[in-house]
Scaffold this motif. Sequence first.
Motif, PDB file in Angstrom:
ATOM      1  N   THR A  35       1.608  13.348 -15.715  1.00  0.00           N
ATOM      2  CA  THR A  35       1.947  12.756 -14.419  1.00  0.00           C
ATOM      3  C   THR A  35       1.005  13.261 -13.333  1.00  0.00           C
ATOM      4  O   THR A  35       0.558  12.491 -12.479  1.00  0.00           O
ATOM      5  CB  THR A  35       3.412  13.074 -14.066  1.00  0.00           C
ATOM      6  N   THR A  37      -2.102  14.316 -13.743  1.00  0.00           N
ATOM      7  CA  THR A  37      -3.414  13.690 -13.960  1.00  0.00           C
ATOM      8  C   THR A  37      -3.432  12.283 -13.362  1.00  0.00           C
ATOM      9  O   THR A  37      -4.403  11.888 -12.697  1.00  0.00           O
ATOM     10  CB  THR A  37      -3.730  13.626 -15.474  1.00  0.00           C
ATOM     11  N   SER A  38      -2.349  11.545 -13.575  1.00  0.00           N
ATOM     12  CA  SER A  38      -2.256  10.183 -13.034  1.00  0.00           C
ATOM     13  C   SER A  38      -2.121  10.189 -11.522  1.00  0.00           C
ATOM     14  O   SER A  38      -2.669   9.316 -10.840  1.00  0.00           O
ATOM     15  CB  SER A  38      -1.052   9.458 -13.645  1.00  0.00           C
ATOM     16  N   CYS A  39      -1.377  11.149 -10.983  1.00  0.00           N
ATOM     17  CA  CYS A  39      -1.176  11.200  -9.539  1.00  0.00           C
ATOM     18  C   CYS A  39      -2.505  11.530  -8.840  1.00  0.00           C
ATOM     19  O   CYS A  39      -2.811  10.959  -7.789  1.00  0.00           O
ATOM     20  CB  CYS A  39      -0.101  12.222  -9.176  1.00  0.00           C
ATOM     21  N   ASP A  41      -5.438  10.653  -9.788  1.00  0.00           N
ATOM     22  CA  ASP A  41      -6.247   9.432  -9.776  1.00  0.00           C
ATOM     23  C   ASP A  41      -5.680   8.403  -8.795  1.00  0.00           C
ATOM     24  O   ASP A  41      -6.442   7.717  -8.109  1.00  0.00           O
ATOM     25  CB  ASP A  41      -6.304   8.832 -11.185  1.00  0.00           C
ATOM     26  N   ALA A  42      -4.357   8.300  -8.744  1.00  0.00           N
ATOM     27  CA  ALA A  42      -3.737   7.354  -7.806  1.00  0.00           C
ATOM     28  C   ALA A  42      -4.043   7.762  -6.363  1.00  0.00           C
ATOM     29  O   ALA A  42      -4.413   6.919  -5.538  1.00  0.00           O
ATOM     30  CB  ALA A  42      -2.228   7.281  -8.051  1.00  0.00           C
ATOM     31  N   LEU A  44      -6.581   9.432  -5.312  1.00  0.00           N
ATOM     32  CA  LEU A  44      -8.021   9.213  -5.113  1.00  0.00           C
ATOM     33  C   LEU A  44      -8.310   7.745  -4.783  1.00  0.00           C
ATOM     34  O   LEU A  44      -9.306   7.443  -4.116  1.00  0.00           O
ATOM     35  CB  LEU A  44      -8.746   9.626  -6.402  1.00  0.00           C
ATOM     36  N   GLY A  45      -7.453   6.859  -5.231  1.00  0.00           N
ATOM     37  CA  GLY A  45      -7.654   5.432  -4.989  1.00  0.00           C
ATOM     38  C   GLY A  45      -6.992   4.917  -3.716  1.00  0.00           C
ATOM     39  O   GLY A  45      -7.143   3.745  -3.373  1.00  0.00           O
ATOM     40  N   GLU A  46      -6.273   5.762  -2.997  1.00  0.00           N
ATOM     41  CA  GLU A  46      -5.606   5.324  -1.761  1.00  0.00           C
ATOM     42  C   GLU A  46      -6.604   5.222  -0.611  1.00  0.00           C
ATOM     43  O   GLU A  46      -7.546   6.014  -0.529  1.00  0.00           O
ATOM     44  CB  GLU A  46      -4.496   6.321  -1.366  1.00  0.00           C
ATOM     45  N   ILE A  56      -4.584  16.194  -4.275  1.00  0.00           N
ATOM     46  CA  ILE A  56      -5.411  15.956  -5.470  1.00  0.00           C
ATOM     47  C   ILE A  56      -5.809  17.285  -6.124  1.00  0.00           C
ATOM     48  O   ILE A  56      -5.716  17.442  -7.344  1.00  0.00           O
ATOM     49  CB  ILE A  56      -6.669  15.127  -5.096  1.00  0.00           C
ATOM     50  N   LEU A  60      -4.683  18.355  -9.928  1.00  0.00           N
ATOM     51  CA  LEU A  60      -5.631  18.689 -11.003  1.00  0.00           C
ATOM     52  C   LEU A  60      -5.335  20.064 -11.583  1.00  0.00           C
ATOM     53  O   LEU A  60      -5.372  20.266 -12.803  1.00  0.00           O
ATOM     54  CB  LEU A  60      -7.069  18.623 -10.470  1.00  0.00           C
ATOM     55  N   HIS A 111       3.788   7.204  -6.396  1.00  0.00           N
ATOM     56  CA  HIS A 111       3.244   8.112  -7.429  1.00  0.00           C
ATOM     57  C   HIS A 111       3.470   9.574  -7.056  1.00  0.00           C
ATOM     58  O   HIS A 111       3.722  10.400  -7.936  1.00  0.00           O
ATOM     59  CB  HIS A 111       1.757   7.833  -7.705  1.00  0.00           C
TER      60      HIS A 111
END
Lengths: 135, 135, 135, 135
Positions: A35, A37-39, A41-42, A44-46, A56, A60, A111
């Motif tokens: 979760t 790892t996904s958060c 990346d999410a 980072l895309g905001e 972030i 990590l 997320h």
Amino acid sequence: MTTTTAMLDTNPQPIALDRRKLAATIDALTECAATCTSCADACLGEDMVADLTTCIGRNLTCADVCGTAARVLSRHNGYDATIIAAVLQACIAACRACGDECARHAGMHEHCRLCAESCRACLQACEDLLNTVSA
Amino acid sequence: MTTTTAMLDTNPQPIALDRRKLAATIDALTECAATCTSCADACLGEDMVADLTTCIGRNLTCADVCGTAARVLSRHNGYDATIIAAVLQACIAACRACGDECARHAGMHEHCRLCAESCRACLQACEDLLNTVSA
Amino acid sequence: MTTTTAMLDTNPQPIALDRRKLAATIDALTECAATCTSCADACLGEDMVADLTTCIGRNLTCADVCGTAARVLSRHNGYDATIIAAVLQACIAACRACGDECARHAGMHEHCRLCAESCRACLQACEDLLNTVSA
Amino acid sequence: MTTTTAMLDTNPQPIALDRRKLAATIDALTECAATCTSCADACLGEDMVADLTTCIGRNLTCADVCGTAARVLSRHNGYDATIIAAVLQACIAACRACGDECARHAGMHEHCRLCAESCRACLQACEDLLNTVSA
């Protein structure tokens, strides 16, 4: 992950920890690592990524620490209670720092809300298991 | 790894730790992780592998813990002193347990002698850095 | 990392790969993984982080892929040429994508310039070793 | 891991891959990595460990490769189809080699039987996803 208990039960080594709590902690760590790892990346895309850099970084680090802890807890050859206690303490610290930061963004980013929940559940599982290691 | 210091010096974030000790610790952790990974495989290939299972288990755990710590120490966004201290404590425990076990086989297996040395050097670097975190 | 060759030379297993190229590749992968981890954090700390999200994503992936490859290449029990070739191909793809993206920011960010260099060197080492695996 | 799909659905980045297959693959990789880590430790604890060193080596490599692939597939910033295809190929090779070796011991060791199953399921998921990447 329904195989965690089955793998524990077929391990020929003596298991020094409470099996039920151990399996629950391994599963919580594995989910928390995924979760986080996904958060990361999410976040980072905001569009507002500049406001999420602390989040972030902690995502990590929490992913790294919990992922490693799941592996360490799955190993019973060379078991050492001092290592286990220290690794669980590191997870507790990482889950607290990451969960607190994600909670600050939970109203805005689903997320982060989900990740804060994973961190809290993982922190609780690690504390429950740590209580039995220290005992 | 001569690039560790250069990467630290070009990071725009404030670095909360002593730069020289931080770079030395990251390099010691990276080398220890690599050496433990190799020692686990070398032990696994020995005729007397059955006498080396404690060593292999501790090699694998020390490799995981030190490899993760090198990554965590390289991250300055979301820095949290409690996480850093706990992660360094985990490395110290893992390096001590692995170094002690490798030292028992050092007279017979050169890979264990080299690995015990890496563990001791890494343990020392982690303690030096930890002293500055607690301060 | 001067111990890579010493650990290879004390491993009792037969080594299926060219030792000099293998040690050079393990060292290049280890350095590339560390540099990419640091570059991701440095990019995350830049004011213009919103322009560096592709770079950060590729840094993190290149760090993961190269770090794992260094471990896999250090293991000689259960050696399988198909795995080694596929893992090296994954490193080549990750180093190319990350190196190309870092090179675009090299004029502005010294950490990206250093990281692009690490990726190129690692890509070259992986290709050199891969040529001997396929042979 | 029921949160994989939820985390995918809250990621603001475009997802280049089939979401259902992607989530299934991430979950299969995560479970395979955990099962291989446990199988390595269980094999290490068997009286006949000397006959299981190939199995242990492949378990450790499959755990590393699949664990990294789960992280890489969870990252959508800096997405690169060439990396994804190469990483899936590495998983397919690692799952095949590990699954085949575990299958040889499945009659004797239940942990190897369970691990062979995880490897086969993961290999299948990776091939299904790879078919959509190449397309």
